[in-house]
Write a protein that holds these residues in place. Structure first.
Motif, PDB file in Angstrom:
ATOM      1  N   MET A 124     -27.458  41.663  63.675  1.00 45.61           N
ATOM      2  CA  MET A 124     -27.522  40.626  64.706  1.00 45.61           C
ATOM      3  C   MET A 124     -26.649  39.435  64.323  1.00 45.61           C
ATOM      4  SD  MET A 124     -31.573  40.710  65.674  1.00 45.61           S
ATOM      5  CE  MET A 124     -31.402  39.306  66.756  1.00 45.61           C
ATOM      6  N   SER A 125     -26.688  39.065  63.055  1.00 48.92           N
ATOM      7  CA  SER A 125     -25.866  37.935  62.609  1.00 48.92           C
ATOM      8  C   SER A 125     -24.384  38.264  62.737  1.00 48.92           C
ATOM      9  CB  SER A 125     -26.193  37.582  61.158  1.00 48.92           C
ATOM     10  OG  SER A 125     -27.538  37.207  61.031  1.00 48.92           O
ATOM     11  N   SER A 126     -24.016  39.496  62.360  1.00 43.97           N
ATOM     12  CA  SER A 126     -22.608  39.891  62.436  1.00 43.97           C
ATOM     13  C   SER A 126     -22.101  39.883  63.874  1.00 43.97           C
ATOM     14  CB  SER A 126     -22.422  41.286  61.823  1.00 43.97           C
ATOM     15  OG  SER A 126     -22.830  41.300  60.476  1.00 43.97           O
ATOM     16  N   LEU A 127     -22.968  40.231  64.823  1.00 43.73           N
ATOM     17  CA  LEU A 127     -22.547  40.263  66.215  1.00 43.73           C
ATOM     18  C   LEU A 127     -22.545  38.882  66.861  1.00 43.73           C
ATOM     19  CD1 LEU A 127     -24.432  43.464  67.459  1.00 43.73           C
ATOM     20  CD2 LEU A 127     -22.012  43.254  66.883  1.00 43.73           C
ATOM     21  N   LEU A 128     -23.427  38.007  66.404  1.00 44.74           N
ATOM     22  CA  LEU A 128     -23.572  36.713  67.073  1.00 44.74           C
ATOM     23  C   LEU A 128     -22.731  35.608  66.462  1.00 44.74           C
ATOM     24  CD1 LEU A 128     -27.418  36.660  67.783  1.00 44.74           C
ATOM     25  CD2 LEU A 128     -25.569  37.144  69.379  1.00 44.74           C
ATOM     26  N   ILE A 129     -22.331  35.731  65.217  1.00 40.51           N
ATOM     27  CA  ILE A 129     -21.565  34.647  64.592  1.00 40.51           C
ATOM     28  C   ILE A 129     -20.201  34.440  65.265  1.00 40.51           C
ATOM     29  CG2 ILE A 129     -20.331  34.018  62.482  1.00 40.51           C
ATOM     30  CD1 ILE A 129     -22.744  34.947  60.903  1.00 40.51           C
ATOM     31  N   PRO A 130     -19.408  35.504  65.544  1.00 46.56           N
ATOM     32  CA  PRO A 130     -18.091  35.269  66.193  1.00 46.56           C
ATOM     33  C   PRO A 130     -18.185  34.551  67.543  1.00 46.56           C
ATOM     34  CG  PRO A 130     -18.177  37.449  65.236  1.00 46.56           C
ATOM     35  CD  PRO A 130     -19.550  36.922  65.173  1.00 46.56           C
ATOM     36  N   PRO A 131     -19.060  35.021  68.477  1.00 43.39           N
ATOM     37  CA  PRO A 131     -19.128  34.257  69.738  1.00 43.39           C
ATOM     38  C   PRO A 131     -19.662  32.842  69.550  1.00 43.39           C
ATOM     39  CG  PRO A 131     -20.784  35.983  69.679  1.00 43.39           C
ATOM     40  CD  PRO A 131     -19.870  36.237  68.542  1.00 43.39           C
ATOM     41  N   THR A 132     -20.492  32.633  68.546  1.00 47.41           N
ATOM     42  CA  THR A 132     -20.981  31.285  68.277  1.00 47.41           C
ATOM     43  C   THR A 132     -19.823  30.372  67.889  1.00 47.41           C
ATOM     44  OG1 THR A 132     -23.117  32.143  67.562  1.00 47.41           O
ATOM     45  CG2 THR A 132     -22.569  29.927  66.888  1.00 47.41           C
ATOM     46  N   LEU A 133     -18.908  30.886  67.075  1.00 54.03           N
ATOM     47  CA  LEU A 133     -17.727  30.101  66.703  1.00 54.03           C
ATOM     48  C   LEU A 133     -16.857  29.803  67.917  1.00 54.03           C
ATOM     49  CD1 LEU A 133     -16.744  31.870  63.343  1.00 54.03           C
ATOM     50  CD2 LEU A 133     -17.768  29.604  63.631  1.00 54.03           C
ATOM     51  N   ILE A 134     -16.698  30.800  68.805  1.00 56.84           N
ATOM     52  CA  ILE A 134     -15.884  30.594  70.008  1.00 56.84           C
ATOM     53  C   ILE A 134     -16.504  29.540  70.908  1.00 56.84           C
ATOM     54  CG2 ILE A 134     -15.035  31.693  72.117  1.00 56.84           C
ATOM     55  CD1 ILE A 134     -14.795  34.291  70.492  1.00 56.84           C
ATOM     56  N   ARG A 140     -19.635  50.033  63.314  1.00 61.12           N
ATOM     57  CA  ARG A 140     -19.794  51.476  63.465  1.00 61.12           C
ATOM     58  C   ARG A 140     -18.885  52.226  62.492  1.00 61.12           C
ATOM     59  NH1 ARG A 140     -21.889  53.897  68.130  1.00 61.12           N
ATOM     60  NH2 ARG A 140     -21.224  55.815  67.081  1.00 61.12           N
ATOM     61  N   ARG A 141     -17.641  51.741  62.350  1.00 54.60           N
ATOM     62  CA  ARG A 141     -16.715  52.391  61.423  1.00 54.60           C
ATOM     63  C   ARG A 141     -17.196  52.268  59.980  1.00 54.60           C
ATOM     64  NH1 ARG A 141     -11.735  54.112  62.619  1.00 54.60           N
ATOM     65  NH2 ARG A 141     -10.945  53.805  64.735  1.00 54.60           N
ATOM     66  N   MET A 142     -17.828  51.145  59.657  1.00 57.12           N
ATOM     67  CA  MET A 142     -18.346  50.931  58.288  1.00 57.12           C
ATOM     68  C   MET A 142     -19.709  51.588  58.091  1.00 57.12           C
ATOM     69  SD  MET A 142     -17.285  46.921  57.791  1.00 57.12           S
ATOM     70  CE  MET A 142     -17.960  46.878  56.133  1.00 57.12           C
ATOM     71  N   ARG A 143     -20.212  52.297  59.116  1.00 57.68           N
ATOM     72  CA  ARG A 143     -21.503  52.978  59.082  1.00 57.68           C
ATOM     73  C   ARG A 143     -22.685  52.033  58.787  1.00 57.68           C
ATOM     74  NH1 ARG A 143     -20.643  58.434  59.027  1.00 57.68           N
ATOM     75  NH2 ARG A 143     -18.561  59.135  58.391  1.00 57.68           N
ATOM     76  N   ILE A 144     -22.491  50.800  59.217  1.00 59.80           N
ATOM     77  CA  ILE A 144     -23.612  49.845  59.083  1.00 59.80           C
ATOM     78  C   ILE A 144     -24.554  49.991  60.267  1.00 59.80           C
ATOM     79  CG2 ILE A 144     -24.186  47.395  59.025  1.00 59.80           C
ATOM     80  CD1 ILE A 144     -21.626  46.889  57.522  1.00 59.80           C
ATOM     81  N   ALA A 186     -15.589  36.343  78.641  1.00 61.33           N
ATOM     82  CA  ALA A 186     -14.946  37.630  78.390  1.00 61.33           C
ATOM     83  C   ALA A 186     -14.440  37.714  76.961  1.00 61.33           C
ATOM     84  CB  ALA A 186     -13.796  37.825  79.379  1.00 61.33           C
ATOM     85  N   LEU A 187     -13.915  36.573  76.452  1.00 60.81           N
ATOM     86  CA  LEU A 187     -13.452  36.556  75.069  1.00 60.81           C
ATOM     87  C   LEU A 187     -14.613  36.792  74.105  1.00 60.81           C
ATOM     88  CD1 LEU A 187     -11.180  36.110  73.032  1.00 60.81           C
ATOM     89  CD2 LEU A 187     -11.627  33.637  73.183  1.00 60.81           C
ATOM     90  N   CYS A 188     -15.747  36.181  74.387  1.00 62.64           N
ATOM     91  CA  CYS A 188     -16.950  36.390  73.530  1.00 62.64           C
ATOM     92  C   CYS A 188     -17.374  37.858  73.546  1.00 62.64           C
ATOM     93  CB  CYS A 188     -18.095  35.500  73.997  1.00 62.64           C
ATOM     94  SG  CYS A 188     -17.863  33.735  73.662  1.00 62.64           S
ATOM     95  N   LEU A 189     -17.392  38.456  74.736  1.00 66.76           N
ATOM     96  CA  LEU A 189     -17.796  39.861  74.835  1.00 66.76           C
ATOM     97  C   LEU A 189     -16.810  40.762  74.108  1.00 66.76           C
ATOM     98  CD1 LEU A 189     -18.968  40.037  78.568  1.00 66.76           C
ATOM     99  CD2 LEU A 189     -20.396  40.104  76.505  1.00 66.76           C
ATOM    100  N   ALA A 190     -15.546  40.417  74.193  1.00 67.73           N
ATOM    101  CA  ALA A 190     -14.540  41.226  73.502  1.00 67.73           C
ATOM    102  C   ALA A 190     -14.715  41.138  71.988  1.00 67.73           C
ATOM    103  CB  ALA A 190     -13.142  40.769  73.907  1.00 67.73           C
ATOM    104  N   VAL A 191     -14.991  39.930  71.512  1.00 67.47           N
ATOM    105  CA  VAL A 191     -15.197  39.758  70.064  1.00 67.47           C
ATOM    106  C   VAL A 191     -16.443  40.507  69.610  1.00 67.47           C
ATOM    107  CG1 VAL A 191     -15.715  38.084  68.261  1.00 67.47           C
ATOM    108  CG2 VAL A 191     -13.951  37.582  69.950  1.00 67.47           C
ATOM    109  N   VAL A 192     -17.516  40.441  70.395  1.00 71.79           N
ATOM    110  CA  VAL A 192     -18.747  41.160  70.040  1.00 71.79           C
ATOM    111  C   VAL A 192     -18.500  42.656  70.042  1.00 71.79           C
ATOM    112  CG1 VAL A 192     -21.090  41.717  70.805  1.00 71.79           C
ATOM    113  CG2 VAL A 192     -20.306  39.354  70.823  1.00 71.79           C
ATOM    114  N   GLY A 193     -17.752  43.145  71.055  1.00 73.27           N
ATOM    115  CA  GLY A 193     -17.442  44.565  71.092  1.00 73.27           C
ATOM    116  C   GLY A 193     -16.604  44.991  69.908  1.00 73.27           C
TER     117      GLY A 193
END
Length: 335
Positions: free
Chosen positions: A280-290, A329-333, A315-322
């Motif tokens: 949750m932190s990894s997904l929410l920190i980037p849009p929080t910065l934006i 997913r690639r890091m298997r986290i 849209a930029l926030c959603l793109a960063v979250v995606g």
């Protein structure tokens, strides 16, 4: 000594201090008990007196029992805690394990019963109210035969073993319930309390081990003696104590394994929670910065004058979250 008491009681010469020195005193004839204050005392086979060491009168009375070996008097008066059986001359004395009892008669903790016995005399003493000795005394009152002091001591040990087995069965049933609950994999383990069970089991195991060691040492005494009243029964009592010891050790090992399993499950649940928080932190920190960057009150903010600025920032926030989700997913986290 017992004959002197009986004579003094019949003549009315026993003082109140002497009469109040013991909790109870029984004379046994053909194995049957009668109160020492009764008139029909002639021909008693042996006498049992029980003293409360919390009473100074009782302590003074024990000090005056010169027929007891000095070591026995000293052991009784100092309320020795180590379980033991010693043999000296024609006396056997020591400390037996017992259970303290509350006002309702329930066992509430570890107790100690001091004793000294010969062929015609049994002296017992305690600090707190005890379960085993009181039950054996009540059995004698109800007519249970005790042919000798040795038989009374054997009955004390046997009754202790009986109560100990009940306690072990109670612990085993509690462990069964905990194990069934854990194997059910319900996920609700907050109410499982293994700590108190393990503490009580460890305490009781020390008691059984002490009784077992005392009985084995009494079977092979270091010093010469002429006691011939306990040895025929010591091997059987030692075997019963050894059985208690083994069963308690088995339950301890079982409780330890359950505790380890419980710790593993709690740790696994904690790790899952920490993993979810990390995602949750990894997904929410980037849009929080934006969002924080677009919220600055400075000139030159992108899309400040654009009517579609909010949609563009979202849209930029959603793109960063995606993008972050794909990286995780690639890091298997993430699954």
């Amino acid at each position: 000594m017992a004959a002197g008491w009986a004579l003094a009681m019949r003549r009315g010469e026993l003082t109140m201090a002497q009469a109040g020195a013991f909790l109870w005193a029984y004379a046994f004839r053909q194995g049957l008990a009668s109160a020492l204050t009764d008139q029909a005392l002639a021909g008693q086979d042996w006498v049992w007196t029980h003293f409360p060491l919390s009473d100074q009168r009782a302590r003074l009375h024990v000090e005056q029992l010169t027929e007891l070996p000095a070591a026995a008097r000293d052991l009784i008066l100092r309320a020795e805690q180590r379980v033991q059986i010693q043999l000296a001359g024609d006396w056997a004395f020591g400390v037996l394990p017992d259970f303290e009892r509350d006002l309702d008669g329930a066992a509430v903790g570890v107790g100690r019963l001091m004793f000294a016995m010969s062929a015609k005399r049994l002296v017992t003493a305690r600090r707190q109210a005890l379960c085993v000795v009181d039950e054996v005394r009540r059995e004698a009152e109800r007519g249970a035969a005790l042919a000798s002091p040795a038989e009374a001591v054997i009955r004390l040990v046997e009754r202790y073993v009986d109560l100990a087995e009940v306690r072990l069965h109670t612990v085993a049933a509690a462990l069964d319930r905990i194990e069934d609950r854990m194997l059910a994999d319900s996920g609700e383990l907050d109410g499982v309390k293994l700590g108190p069970l393990r503490r009580g089991l460890s305490r009781d195991h020390r008691e059984y081990l002490g009784l077992r060691s005392a009985l084995h040492r009494a079977m092979t005494p270091r010093e010469a003696h002429v006691v011939a009243i306990l040895p025929p029964q010591l091997s059987r009592l030692a075997q019963e104590a050894e059985d208690l010891d083994r069963e308690a050790a088995s339950l301890q090992e079982r409780a330890r394994l359950l505790h380890e399993e419980l710790d593993t499950r709690i740790t696994s649940a904690t790790n899952r929670s920490m993993r979810a928080l990390t995602v949750m932190s990894s997904l929410l920190i980037p849009p929080t910065l934006i969002v924080g960057a677009f919220g600055m009150n400075l000139s030159g903010i992108p899309f400040a004058q654009d009517s579609a600025g909010f949609a563009a920032a979202s849209a930029l926030c959603l793109a960063v979250v995606g993008g972050a989700w794909l990286v995780l997913r690639r890091m298997r986290i993430m699954p």
